[in-house]
Scaffold this active site. Sequence first.
Site, PDB file in Angstrom:
ATOM      1  N   SER A   1       0.839  -1.196   0.000  1.00  0.00           N
ATOM      2  CA  SER A   1       0.000   0.000   0.000  1.00  0.00           C
ATOM      3  C   SER A   1       0.880   1.255   0.000  1.00  0.00           C
ATOM      4  O   SER A   1       1.677   1.444  -0.911  1.00  0.00           O
ATOM      5  CB  SER A   1      -0.966  -0.036   1.187  1.00  0.00           C
ATOM      6  OG  SER A   1      -1.998   0.920   1.044  1.00  0.00           O
ATOM      7  N   GLU A  48      -9.134  -5.687  -4.137  1.00  0.00           N
ATOM      8  CA  GLU A  48      -8.423  -4.666  -3.372  1.00  0.00           C
ATOM      9  C   GLU A  48      -9.344  -3.738  -2.577  1.00  0.00           C
ATOM     10  O   GLU A  48      -8.992  -3.297  -1.484  1.00  0.00           O
ATOM     11  CB  GLU A  48      -7.554  -3.818  -4.307  1.00  0.00           C
ATOM     12  CG  GLU A  48      -6.342  -4.526  -4.883  1.00  0.00           C
ATOM     13  CD  GLU A  48      -5.176  -4.600  -3.904  1.00  0.00           C
ATOM     14  OE1 GLU A  48      -5.350  -4.223  -2.736  1.00  0.00           O
ATOM     15  OE2 GLU A  48      -4.096  -5.045  -4.322  1.00  0.00           O
ATOM     16  N   HIS A  67      -7.463  -5.904   0.255  1.00  0.00           N
ATOM     17  CA  HIS A  67      -6.242  -5.121   0.441  1.00  0.00           C
ATOM     18  C   HIS A  67      -5.516  -5.562   1.711  1.00  0.00           C
ATOM     19  O   HIS A  67      -6.126  -5.668   2.775  1.00  0.00           O
ATOM     20  CB  HIS A  67      -6.618  -3.642   0.535  1.00  0.00           C
ATOM     21  CG  HIS A  67      -5.488  -2.692   0.435  1.00  0.00           C
ATOM     22  ND1 HIS A  67      -4.717  -2.562  -0.704  1.00  0.00           N
ATOM     23  CD2 HIS A  67      -4.981  -1.794   1.329  1.00  0.00           C
ATOM     24  CE1 HIS A  67      -3.809  -1.631  -0.515  1.00  0.00           C
ATOM     25  NE2 HIS A  67      -3.931  -1.156   0.709  1.00  0.00           N
TER      26      HIS A  67
END
EC number: 3.1.1.1
Length: 545
Positions: free
Chosen positions: A226, A346, A454
């Site tokens: 990320s 995600e 995610h």
Amino acid sequence: MSGMWVHPGRTLIWALWVLAAVIKGPAADAPVRSTRLGWVRGKQTTVLGSTVPVNMFLGIPYAAPPLGPLRFKQPKPALPGNDFRNATSYPKLCFQDLEWLVSYQHVLKVRYPKLEASEDCLYLNIYAPAHADNGSNLPVMVWFPGGAFKMGSASSFDGSALAAYEDVLIVTTQYRLGIFGFFDTGDEHARGNWALLDQVAALTWVRDNIEFFGGDPRSVTIFGESAGAISVSSLILSPIANGLFHKAIMESGVAILPLLMRPPGDERKKDLQVLARICGCHASDSAALLQCLRAKPSEELMDISKKLTFSIPVIDDFFFPDEPVALLTQKAFNSVPSIIGVNNHECAFLLSTEFSEILGGSNRSLALYLVHTFLNIPTQYLHLVADHYFYNKHSPVEIRDSFLDLLGDVLFVVPGVVTARYHRDAGAPVYFYEFQHPPQCLNDTRPAFVKADHSDEIRFVFGGAFLKGDIVMFEGATEEEKLLSRKMMRYWANFARTGDPNGEGVPLWPAYTQSEQYLKLDLSVSVGQKLKEQEVEFWMNTIVP
């Protein structure tokens, strides 16, 4: 340790410490290393399923505390110390919203050490196989944590399992966040990007000192997820980071992610005016505003940062000499071997909190409104988006699923694929993956429609199922999940060793060439080709001509 610099008087300090260790007993087992900044003492741990002990050195300063006049400034090198440093406890967190951290632990079923926050936070943790010492020259993997540049720490991740199973050194870092990491005045007084400059300082420390822990400063792999992956991608683009690393892994994030860079000009001036008014500075120019802000208590700035956005990078003509896309197009970047990857859902849950009203289902009008307002897609393109993603979709569940796929495509898949193409065309080896397995331990904490969300891959990369310390990353892993974790640890470590993830005991991972083959990371690993080809084509050729 020949050729190592030793501060005058350190030999006596060392001798006295050894004598004390012999007298006290248990301290004799503690690992001790000398760095260019002084002696450090760590502690030892073990992991499940391995007989290899791991040395942990926690809370080692890689830069001077960014306090007072060093707030909103490029980090200064840490100063040598005459005393022995006890590197056995986790460092304080960089200033952040601790309530978020508590919430994330619940949602992700992980546990972190309970730590205070401080501006004095430029520290790193080292995890090394116990046999590693000066001259071992083991591959080094430096982790940059994610958290939207607003949260995260070095001590949310435990590198013990990777170190024990794969015979590599793991360094987990932390850097300034939010307003402390990104405040800028738009001129020479405060360029911004302090967080990214912290990362450069951490890599400089690794280059100068990691050999004393058994690492090879000529074989450094940077990796992150990320915001950490965006950091890795950004470091590749920055000329001031050249030579500090040799391979790179980007998990769910790259520097060309939409909405990443703060727009220059009038918007920035407006933010500064609002900031001055909120904090009571009433500054007439940026130098005066900066002086006023440096005198403010940390807690006050933290409260202010919740009202304004100061957590994204800027084009500063120093760290970023140009826009990321321009640097990639010009091939003006550090072309190193890379792994780039995404998860197959995600934006399904962790990142969809801003759209909680649609998780139960949505309608076409609401979905397009959110596309327009959140992604800044011009209204004249909305009918094209609707035709591509919502054609013949009528039920609220179908529209929700398409909307979440759209978010994942725009924010992660398309930028990831495009970045991989730029790296490939620059001549660097590239390997691409899509992580597809949702951890079973999360089945009761999120909706059943969520696939690999995610950050789901992190617990597999770090071997969370094999940890037994006070950082809990993967409770309740199944035997199949443990096998997948072992494969991913091996892929990542192979890449750190050679720049190629392939090796004995793992399925073939083809390089990302013109055929665009990629690895599908699931309980059964397989190979795919041209990930989301139609979606990438749509966004690159229709929306962004």
